[in-house]
Design a protein around this motif. Structure first.
Motif, PDB file in Angstrom:
ATOM      1  N   GLU C  70     -30.981-105.676 -23.303  1.00 12.79           N
ATOM      2  CA  GLU C  70     -31.126-106.180 -21.937  1.00 12.79           C
ATOM      3  C   GLU C  70     -31.291-105.014 -20.963  1.00 12.79           C
ATOM      4  N   ARG C  71     -30.190-104.449 -20.523  1.00 14.23           N
ATOM      5  CA  ARG C  71     -30.276-103.313 -19.595  1.00 14.23           C
ATOM      6  C   ARG C  71     -29.493-102.127 -20.153  1.00 14.23           C
ATOM      7  N   TYR C 104     -25.873-100.348 -23.723  1.00 20.14           N
ATOM      8  CA  TYR C 104     -26.778-101.395 -23.272  1.00 20.14           C
ATOM      9  C   TYR C 104     -26.008-102.692 -23.149  1.00 20.14           C
ATOM     10  N   GLU C 196     -34.406-111.739 -11.749  1.00 18.73           N
ATOM     11  CA  GLU C 196     -34.280-110.306 -12.009  1.00 18.73           C
ATOM     12  C   GLU C 196     -34.186-109.510 -10.714  1.00 18.73           C
ATOM     13  N   GLN C 200     -31.244-106.959  -9.364  1.00 18.61           N
ATOM     14  CA  GLN C 200     -31.523-105.555  -9.053  1.00 18.61           C
ATOM     15  C   GLN C 200     -31.114-105.211  -7.629  1.00 18.61           C
ATOM     16  N   ASP C 207     -35.591-101.659 -12.401  1.00 16.38           N
ATOM     17  CA  ASP C 207     -36.143-101.772 -13.759  1.00 16.38           C
ATOM     18  C   ASP C 207     -35.088-102.280 -14.742  1.00 16.38           C
ATOM     19  N   ASP C 208     -34.811-101.449 -15.752  1.00 16.57           N
ATOM     20  CA  ASP C 208     -33.894-101.870 -16.804  1.00 16.57           C
ATOM     21  C   ASP C 208     -32.498-101.305 -16.647  1.00 16.57           C
ATOM     22  N   LYS C 233     -30.789-108.796 -18.215  1.00 16.82           N
ATOM     23  CA  LYS C 233     -32.102-108.754 -17.544  1.00 16.82           C
ATOM     24  C   LYS C 233     -32.201-109.780 -16.433  1.00 16.82           C
TER      25      LYS C 233
END
Lengths: 365, 282, 436
Positions: C70-71, C104, C196, C200, C207-208, C233
């Motif tokens: 995911e991130r 992650y 998303e 953020q 981004d990720d 995400k």
């Protein structure tokens, strides 16, 4: 294996979405009139009702197609078809068509389509209809959309926009057959409303020959064993239905559903998971792959309201939903919602209805 | 006897959920299963194998992960498994799917003559019931759908007699082999796989065919290109404009709720009340 | 068809520890059979989680190529919460944006499936929907397992138990006793879907990049436990867990889901999850007894890895890395023994214990061995101290007419009043000892 003349496609790698000139000439909305032992299946009338709207929008004739044996009342069926909106009925009469079999009926319907070139062909999504539709569509190499819940004409393309549930019923999708003709679709019984019969309406008929002999047909129909009529669960035509879902937690609690149904003189329905778990008979399944119902009163107990179930009952006049989850999707389309435990609410409703109706019945008596 | 059973790997629709933001199907975490209707057909084919000896080949058109579904069928007793997988098949509707499967079955038949083909009645993700009839038409097989019982199979004469569910009753039909059968649900119960069968299935090789291996002659007939039907729009169901009249069991007693409900319904729908009364008086 | 012939190893369970063991052994050419109870690998495991890259890298070095991630985490927030406030410390570093990334967030259902496919690629056989009912013994030696299917006995040189916190197999075989409520935490999690871009914006990432928030304090209603929030995400995972024994003894009888509801309403947390749609809910048990709760993890023909061995570092909330590491170490022990043609009995498998002791696994668990007891016996760390800390912060941060010296005195006096001087000293000593 007979092959229809396939639609003329432009050479090229792209997907064909353009209707050729030849196919543009296809006109007419057809409904396959399904019958068994002297009775027409009411889904055929429901489709004529829907077909009438489509035909009017297109400015095309609405025609019925009926295939059967020489001793079957096909002319009477045609006359009935006129009262439900048909302008013309194509009849094919042959001993070989006495009783449904895939091979002769496929040839009959396919030949008629190739000869008279309708733009739309509708069939009921019954065991006969689905068996026939798939074979005919493959023979004609055209598009077939199954179990449609809505039919409309797209004004830009004059094409049939067929809407049906997808992904097990979680979403709806609209499907079109843009570059092929005829556009075929099947519709389940009770999804479309039964039209009113206009006894004054008349129409025309024509006859065509099948051109098959019995010895040339491989499958033989040996017998037809009718179902015993007693204890038939008649869900699609019930006026009152009380349904149970997995929220009832265990099959024993279905007794509460049956109790309420009895007090209301109604039928008992269930969701697919309950049927799959063996809690009730498959005939009680209401939903996209079960029965479509249009009762005056539908009470849903412990049912979440997934679209798969919804499309089977959302045409009910009054929908009452009972669920412990206030966010259950069923409350989005119910008329009345009770947030609570079905195991407690059902008996309370049973008692209330019983008392109230008994009082009214006494008044009447 | 050589029977081909067509199966499909489908997401377990009972567990499917729609993404609340993007309105797409959330496939993650949704297990892929063998289409449940296919199992009734597979079990029937295995019973015929038990009775007459021979071979059952399972065939599937799908993405690489559909291999799992084929292994499951092997664990139940299928002898051979073929996965027809190729990007060119993507986006196929039922017409294009039946073309691809029919080609593959023809290819299988060229290795060993096929006596019967079974498919599931319908899939739980497409629910069209069209592929079985489509395959039968293309291969010139006699079609028997909605079979509730196989009454008799006579390999010498090359005939099969079945009971087929129609509206209001059951047809008894006899036809010649080769034929294509779709079984009605709940007509049998799939056997349990023993541990040795599970291990065998985990270890066996599933044959993979691309479009050439499957004998596809005309690529314009497969995949998206070979599909007359076009999905023009996918959407979520529209909530009813008028919200439901809500009552909670917490806030009022059950008795009050019931009485309120009846009152509401009958005030708005007096004819309904009359109908119920009439029904009970009758 | 006699497929009940010997395997080199049977691995019970297809979670992170089982997959680590099965993969490592299969890659080394051993014949491995992996047996999973659920419908598919991951079906019995729960949703949002953290993946520790280092542990997985040592097993599958190039996992980043195709693992569903995911991130990657660039910021860690530690919050100590009072009812309507928190004192927190954040660590965020651009270093964490330099590949290879260290941690992650993952979605277990997808990740476990991927890991399992790697295991099968490596050559192990996996069967699902099969439950191992018992170990087959020959005297004290484990020689195989009995499953709930016809002809369900299968034999191997070693059986590795990777069947999770609720493992009954080891208990049935007498390898350890019942799982005590004081050694296990009950945690509940929810996944909330959010666009998303919203995630953020709200968490100050692009981004990720991802953020992890670990929380302690009043949110656990006086019980020993922690809360957490992970960014995926297009969803966030949030959850809270406490010792099972604490739930049982809690005066208010607060149920786990109630804790989570309260946590979601906390004024510092509610804005973070606003606009999200809750779509998944799950509960699970986490072994948290620490060092003293770890049973014997090897014997004649058997080994225990992962949660079923209690390998969880509750203080740092590390579990899956210990799971993967213990799985790998167990596998390496088996591989070495096979290579040296040694029998897989207790004296050979003792090398597994040795490897564990020399690794961070046992070193960390040993370091924090007193932690469970200390926290359990000192609820003030979850109630009084968060309050005091928050009040102290408020006092210092608020600008009014009061001079700073007075403020300082006020703070000290509040601490002393709440805990008394000896209490404060005692608490400090306890904490220091527990962390040592």
């Amino acid at each position: 294996m007979s092959e229809a003349k396939p639609a003329l496609k432009p050479a090229g790698r792209g997907r064909n979405l353009e209707l050729s000139e030849e196919l543009k000439a296809y006109k007419g909305v057809w409904v396959f009139i399904e019958h068994e032992r002297g009775h027409v299946h009411s889904v055929s009338w429901e489709l004529l009702g829907e077909g009438r709207k489509l035909a009017d929008q297109l400015g095309s004739p609405l025609c019925g197609v009926v295939l059967g044996g020489p001793d079957e009342p096909l002319d009477a069926f045609a006359r009935e078809a006129f009262t439900f909106g048909a302008d013309h009925v194509y009849i094919m009469r042959d001993p070989v068509l006495n009783g449904y079999r895939n091979e002769p009926f496929t040839k009959g319907l396919t030949d008629l389509v190739n000869k008279y070139k309708p733009e739309i062909v509708l069939l009921g999504a019954t065991s006969q209809g689905r068996d026939l539709a798939g074979s005919v569509a493959t023979t004609l190499l055209t598009g077939l959309t199954a179990d449609c819940t809505e039919l409309a004409i797209d004004p830009n393309t004059r094409a049939l926009a067929a809407t049906r549930p997808t992904f097990g019923g979680s979403l709806l999708c609209t499907i079109m057959t843009l570059a092929y003709r005829p556009q075929m679709a099947t519709v389940r019984p009770r999804v479309m409303a039964m039209p009113r019969a206009d006894e004054t309406r008349v129409g025309t008929t024509s006859e065509d020959t099948l051109g098959l002999i019995e010895t040339g047909i491989v499958t033989k129909l040996l017998d037809f064993i009718a179902d015993a009529n007693s204890n038939r669960i008649n869900l699609p035509y019930a006026d009152v239905i009380v349904s149970g879902g997995k929220g009832l937690k265990n099959p024993d609690n279905f007794k509460l559903v049956f109790d309420l149904a009895r007090v209301l003189g109604g039928e008992v329905g269930a969701t697919r998971p309950c049927v799959q778990a063996g809690w009730v008979e498959a005939d009680r399944q209401v939903g996209q792959t079960g029965k479509t119902v249009r009762p005056k009163l539908y009470i849903a107990a412990g049912i979440s309201g997934a679209i798969q179930h919804r499309v089977g009952m959302e045409a009910s006049d009054v929908i009452v939903a009972i669920n412990t989850d206030p966010n259950a999707p069923i409350f989005d389309f119910a008329h009345y919602g009770i947030v609570g435990n079905a195991m407690q609410v059902l008996p309370a409703l049973t008692q209330a209805f019983q008392a109230h109706l008994a009082q009214r019945v006494r008044k009447v008596a | 006897m050589h029977i081909v059973v067509c199966i499909k790997q489908v997401p377990d629709s009972a567990q499917i959920r729609v993404h609340p933001v993007t309105n797409t199907i959330m496939r993650q975490g949704v297990p892929a299963i063998v289409n449940p209707y296919d199992l009734f057909s597979l079990e029937e084919a295995l019973r015929l194998k038990d009775q007459f000896g021979g071979k059952v080949t399972v065939l599937c058109m799908g993405p690489p992960q559909a291999e799992e579904a084929l292994r499951k069928c092997i664990s139940f007793g299928a002898d051979d498994a073929i996965l027809v997988t190729d990007r060119a098949f993507a986006g196929a509707d039922t017409l294009a799917t039946s073309y691809a499967l029919a080609s593959a079955i023809r290819k299988i038949g060229s290795e060993q003559k096929v006596d019967m083909v079974f498919t599931g009645k319908q899939t739980i993700d497409g629910d069209t019931a069209q592929v079985g009839p489509g395959i039968a038409k293309r291969l010139g097989l006699q079609l028997l759908t909605y079979v509730s019982r196989i009454v008799e199979t006579d390999l010498e004469k090359g005939t099969i007699t079945v009971e087929r569910r129609g509206e209001g009753g059951v047809q008894v039909l006899r036809t010649a082999l080769p034929c294509l059968i779709t079984m009605l649900e709940n007509t049998n119960e799939m056997r349990f796989a023993s541990l040795p069968m599970m291990i065998h299935a985990a270890a066996c090789q599933v044959r993979k065919w691309n479009k050439d291996d499957a004998g596809i002659e005309d690529v314009t007939k497969i995949g998206l290109k070979g599909s007359p039907t076009v999905v023009s729009r996918v959407f979520g169901p529209t909530p009813r404009a008028q919200k439901a009249e809500m009552m909670t069991v917490e806030s009022s007693s059950l008795r009050d709720i019931s009485l309120n409900l009846l009152q509401s319904i009958f005030t708005v729908h007096p004819t309904l009340e009359q109908d119920l009364v009439d029904k009970l008086s009758a | 068809m006699n497929v009940n012939k010997q395997f080199d190893a049977i691995v019970v369970g297809a979670g992170p520890s089982g997959n680590a063991a099965a993969y490592t052994m299969a890659k080394a050419g051993l014949k491995v059979l992996q047996i999973e109870r659920g419908e598919y690998p991951g079906s019995k495991n729960v949703q949002g989680a953290i993946l520790y890259a280092d542990a997985l890298e040592r097993i599958i070095p190039d996992f980043r190529d195709d693992a569903p991630l995911e991130r990657h985490i660039i910021e860690q927030r530690m919050w100590v919460l009072d009812d309507a406030s928190f004192v927190g410390s954040h660590f965020r570093s651009e270093d964490y944006n330099k590949p290879p990334y260290n941690r992650y967030t993952i979605i277990r259902a997808q990740f476990d499936k991927w890991f399992s496919s790697k295991v099968r690629e490596a050559g192990a056989l996996l069967i699902c929907e099969t439950t191992v009912q018992s170990l087959i013994m020959d005297g004290d030696k484990v020689v195989g397992v009995r499953c709930d299917r016809e002809a369900g006995d299968v034999f191997a040189d070693v059986v590795i138990l990777a069947d999770g916190v609720n493992s009954t197999l080891a208990r049935k075989a007498g390898f350890h006793g019942e799982v005590k409520a004081g050694n296990v935490a009950l945690a509940v999690k929810e996944i909330h879907f959010m666009p998303e871009e919203l995630i953020q914006q709200r968490f100050n990432i692009k981004d990720d990049e991802g953020v992890v928030i670990e929380m302690v304090g009043k949110i656990t209603d006086g019980m020993m436990g922690t809360g957490f929030l992970y960014t995926n995400k297009d969803s966030i995972t949030l959850g809270i867990g406490c010792m099972l024994s604490d739930f049982k003894h809690n005066e208010n009888k607060t149920a786990p889901y109630q804790l989570l509801e309260n946590m979601k309403r906390h004024p510092s947390i509610a804005p973070l999850i606003q606009g999200g749609e809750m779509k998944e809910y799950c509960a699970h048990l986490i072994p948290e007894g620490g060092f003293f709760a770890i049973p014997k993890v090897y014997g004649d023909g058997w080994m225990i890895v992962g949660d079923s061995g209690g390998f969880v570092n509750a203080v740092h909330r590390e579990g899956s890395n210990l799971a993967m590491t213990t799985g790998r170490l167990a596998a390496e022990t088996v591989i070495a023994a096979k290579a040296a043609s040694k029998p897989l009995n207790a004296s050979t498998l003792k090398a597994y214990q040795k490897a564990l002791d020399e690794s961070f696994v046992m070193k960390d668990l040993k370091k924090y061995r007193d932690m469970p007891r200390v926290f359990h016996e000192n609820p003030q760390f979850f109630t009084t101290y968060p309050e005091l800390l928050n009040k102290a912060a408020r006092t210092m941060v608020t600008v009014d007419n009061v001079d700073k010296k007075t403020k300082e005195r006020e703070i000290f006096s509040s601490f002393r009043t709440a805990r008394s001087f000896t209490g404060l000293v005692g608490d400090a000593v306890k904490l220091w000892r527990a962390f040592r």
